[in-house]
Design a protein around this motif. Structure first.
Motif, mmCIF file in Angstrom:
data_model
loop_
_atom_site.group_PDB
_atom_site.id
_atom_site.type_symbol
_atom_site.label_atom_id
_atom_site.label_comp_id
_atom_site.label_asym_id
_atom_site.label_seq_id
_atom_site.Cartn_x
_atom_site.Cartn_y
_atom_site.Cartn_z
ATOM 1 N N VAL A 1 57.757 -47.536 62.080
ATOM 2 C CA VAL A 1 59.110 -47.768 62.578
ATOM 3 C C VAL A 1 59.798 -48.803 61.694
ATOM 4 C CG1 VAL A 1 60.540 -48.424 64.546
ATOM 5 C CG2 VAL A 1 58.352 -47.252 64.924
ATOM 6 N N PHE A 2 60.960 -48.423 61.127
ATOM 7 C CA PHE A 2 61.687 -49.272 60.188
ATOM 8 C C PHE A 2 63.112 -49.490 60.674
ATOM 9 C CE2 PHE A 2 58.248 -47.430 57.856
ATOM 10 C CZ PHE A 2 57.915 -48.344 56.862
ATOM 11 N N THR A 3 63.673 -50.632 60.278
ATOM 12 C CA THR A 3 65.072 -50.908 60.584
ATOM 13 C C THR A 3 65.667 -51.811 59.518
ATOM 14 O OG1 THR A 3 66.627 -51.704 62.272
ATOM 15 C CG2 THR A 3 64.589 -52.948 61.988
ATOM 16 N N ASP A 4 66.966 -51.719 59.352
ATOM 17 C CA ASP A 4 67.698 -52.650 58.489
ATOM 18 C C ASP A 4 68.584 -53.558 59.337
ATOM 19 O OD1 ASP A 4 69.627 -50.863 59.353
ATOM 20 O OD2 ASP A 4 70.642 -50.767 57.419
ATOM 21 N N GLY A 5 68.381 -53.518 60.662
ATOM 22 C CA GLY A 5 69.207 -54.279 61.590
ATOM 23 C C GLY A 5 70.353 -53.473 62.158
ATOM 24 N N LYS A 6 70.587 -52.298 61.568
ATOM 25 C CA LYS A 6 71.663 -51.435 62.051
ATOM 26 C C LYS A 6 71.120 -50.051 62.423
ATOM 27 C CE LYS A 6 76.180 -49.499 60.754
ATOM 28 N NZ LYS A 6 77.233 -49.459 59.708
ATOM 29 N N TYR A 7 70.300 -49.482 61.536
ATOM 30 C CA TYR A 7 69.714 -48.161 61.753
ATOM 31 C C TYR A 7 68.218 -48.297 62.060
ATOM 32 C CZ TYR A 7 74.001 -46.371 59.589
ATOM 33 O OH TYR A 7 75.312 -46.078 59.292
ATOM 34 N N VAL A 8 67.660 -47.239 62.656
ATOM 35 C CA VAL A 8 66.218 -47.208 62.951
ATOM 36 C C VAL A 8 65.668 -45.875 62.451
ATOM 37 C CG1 VAL A 8 64.438 -47.295 64.744
ATOM 38 C CG2 VAL A 8 66.544 -48.643 65.005
ATOM 39 N N TRP A 9 64.515 -45.936 61.786
ATOM 40 C CA TRP A 9 63.851 -44.736 61.270
ATOM 41 C C TRP A 9 62.413 -44.686 61.763
ATOM 42 C CZ3 TRP A 9 66.897 -47.953 58.388
ATOM 43 C CH2 TRP A 9 67.999 -47.405 57.724
ATOM 44 N N PHE A 10 61.930 -43.467 61.971
ATOM 45 C CA PHE A 10 60.505 -43.246 62.163
ATOM 46 C C PHE A 10 60.006 -42.553 60.902
ATOM 47 C CE2 PHE A 10 56.817 -40.699 63.405
ATOM 48 C CZ PHE A 10 56.036 -41.660 64.034
ATOM 49 N N VAL A 11 59.018 -43.167 60.227
ATOM 50 C CA VAL A 11 58.557 -42.669 58.932
ATOM 51 C C VAL A 11 57.045 -42.555 58.953
ATOM 52 C CG1 VAL A 11 58.501 -43.054 56.451
ATOM 53 C CG2 VAL A 11 60.503 -43.767 57.775
ATOM 54 N N SER A 12 56.564 -41.313 58.843
ATOM 55 C CA SER A 12 55.120 -41.080 58.774
ATOM 56 C C SER A 12 54.903 -39.918 57.816
ATOM 57 C CB SER A 12 54.548 -40.805 60.165
ATOM 58 O OG SER A 12 53.148 -40.736 60.119
ATOM 59 N N ALA A 13 54.177 -38.864 58.223
ATOM 60 C CA ALA A 13 54.020 -37.694 57.360
ATOM 61 C C ALA A 13 55.378 -37.052 57.085
ATOM 62 C CB ALA A 13 53.078 -36.679 57.995
ATOM 63 N N THR A 14 56.277 -37.190 58.053
ATOM 64 C CA THR A 14 57.675 -36.824 57.880
ATOM 65 C C THR A 14 58.509 -38.037 58.258
ATOM 66 O OG1 THR A 14 57.769 -35.934 60.115
ATOM 67 C CG2 THR A 14 57.293 -34.377 58.341
ATOM 68 N N GLY A 15 59.810 -37.933 58.135
ATOM 69 C CA GLY A 15 60.665 -39.064 58.478
ATOM 70 C C GLY A 15 61.920 -38.615 59.195
ATOM 71 N N MET A 16 62.437 -39.489 60.051
ATOM 72 C CA MET A 16 63.668 -39.183 60.769
ATOM 73 C C MET A 16 64.492 -40.439 60.954
ATOM 74 S SD MET A 16 62.761 -36.570 63.897
ATOM 75 C CE MET A 16 64.514 -36.473 64.313
ATOM 76 N N LEU A 17 65.807 -40.288 60.810
ATOM 77 C CA LEU A 17 66.741 -41.312 61.242
ATOM 78 C C LEU A 17 66.943 -41.126 62.737
ATOM 79 C CD1 LEU A 17 68.868 -43.529 60.663
ATOM 80 C CD2 LEU A 17 70.504 -41.663 60.242
ATOM 81 N N LEU A 18 66.613 -42.142 63.525
ATOM 82 C CA LEU A 18 66.732 -42.039 64.982
ATOM 83 C C LEU A 18 68.150 -42.439 65.376
ATOM 84 C CD1 LEU A 18 63.279 -43.541 66.039
ATOM 85 C CD2 LEU A 18 63.865 -41.200 65.366
ATOM 86 N N GLU A 19 68.985 -41.446 65.413
ATOM 87 C CA GLU A 19 70.415 -41.682 65.594
ATOM 88 C C GLU A 19 70.742 -42.209 66.981
ATOM 89 O OE1 GLU A 19 72.235 -37.996 64.597
ATOM 90 O OE2 GLU A 19 71.908 -38.242 62.443
ATOM 91 N N GLY A 20 71.737 -43.080 67.016
ATOM 92 C CA GLY A 20 72.268 -43.576 68.285
ATOM 93 C C GLY A 20 71.635 -44.844 68.791
ATOM 94 N N LEU A 21 70.504 -45.278 68.241
ATOM 95 C CA LEU A 21 69.833 -46.477 68.731
ATOM 96 C C LEU A 21 70.555 -47.744 68.280
ATOM 97 C CD1 LEU A 21 66.051 -45.649 68.151
ATOM 98 C CD2 LEU A 21 67.245 -45.766 70.348
#
Length: 317
Positions: free
Chosen positions: A254-274
């Motif tokens: 689980v990654f963030t830049d303070g504005k966006y959140v991503w789940f990154v593993s074998a694949t990756g997704m921007l978890l929109e709306g969080l």
């Protein structure tokens, strides 16, 4: 790190057995007597390999040490199941990890090395490299072609450089010319910046941006274009207004830049709306539940490569 060679001879006693076990006369592990044949079988599930010319009634182990094991029978000397060249003198021999040095040559896991190695000056560098001051070899005994021992340094696992080259040594060996600089990225595996160009396992990655590239784990990296997994595979995008200099892992995958959140593993997704400032992460039977109190994403621990792994949970009406 220097190795500590173990000297041995036919008269080796238990006093010298801090790095190896000394066997008495007879067929003893890792050798066996199978129907009168002496075989090398280090593990119960490994295939027995017959020692040509060995006599079970006239067999003795000299040294047992894991990858290297020495025995004699009927005037022959054996390294594991291999017959050592005629004239082998055990009094000349030294062992360093999986390497054997002797008057009849140098061996790795009982196979002749690609080039003769000087056991007196042989020492381990960082994985997987070794040097005897004249050449650089890998843990398999393969020669690192063109490497200058006087200027060779290990960058990261399977990566090294000397005054004029970058080396990647795992599977397919790669040698690249270096004009100004070569550096690797810790803790990522396989990534390097050679004269301003990014490479993975020695293969150029034109899609990756060297100026913004950052490494987060053994398999995960990112630049202004998005996240990458091993092999330079592009996982998911990073919006143009994201703050790359603030990008960090707040928990595994689980990654963030303070504005966006991503789940990154074998694949990756921007978890929109969080709302990144309010997120909470829970482990639910190995899966991750990521929520800001209003929106919740569930990211399963198992998934199909190439398919979205996370699903937005719709609250009950």
């Amino acid at each position: 790190m220097k190795s500590n060679p173990l000297y041995f001879a036919l008269t080796l006693t238990c006093a010298a057995a801090t790095q190896a076990a000394v066997a008495n006369d007879g067929v003893t592990a890792p050798w066996k007597n199978l129907s009168g044949n002496v075989v090398y079988q280090p593990h119960e599930n490994s295939t027995p390999r017959i020692l040509e010319g060995a006599d079970a009634n006239a067999f003795s182990a000299i040294y047992t040490g894991g990858d290297i094991n020495i025995a004699q029978s009927q005037g022959h000397f054996y390294c594991n199941e291999q017959t050592l060249p005629e004239g082998f003198d055990p009094n000349s021999a030294t062992v360093s990890e999986s390497f054997l040095f002797s008057n009849v040559g140098s061996f790795v896991s009982c196979e002749k090395t690609a080039v003769p190695l000087d056991g007196e000056h042989f020492h381990a560098l960082d994985f997987p490299y070794y040097s005897d001051g004249k050449v650089i070899v890998t843990i398999s005994g393969s020669l690192v072609e063109g490497a200058d021992p006087a200027t060779f340094t290990v960058l990261e696992q399977n990566q090294g450089k000397d005054k004029a080259h970058y080396f990647f040594n795992a599977g397919e060996d790669v040698v690249l010319p270096v004009k100004k600089s070569a550096k690797a990225f810790s803790p990522c595996y396989g990534w390097a910046n050679v004269d301003g160009t990014l490479y993975y396992e020695g293969i150029r990655q034109p899609q990756a941006d060297a100026a913004t590239f950052r490494c987060f784990s053994f398999t995960t990296a990112a630049d202004k274009h998005g996240f990458y997994s091993g092999g330079g595979k592009h996982l998911t995008r990073i919006p143009e207004d994201a703050s790359l200099n603030k990008l960090k892992a707040i928990e595994e995958s689980v990654f963030t830049d303070g504005k966006y959140v991503w789940f990154v593993s074998a694949t990756g997704m921007l978890l929109e709306g969080l709302d990144a400032k309010r997120i909470k992460i829970d482990d639910v039977m190995g899966d991750k539940e990521i929520t800001d109190g209003t929106i919740t994403w569930q990211c399963p621990s198992m998934g199909i490569t190439g398919e979205a792994r996370c699903e937005k949970v719709i609250p009950d009406a």
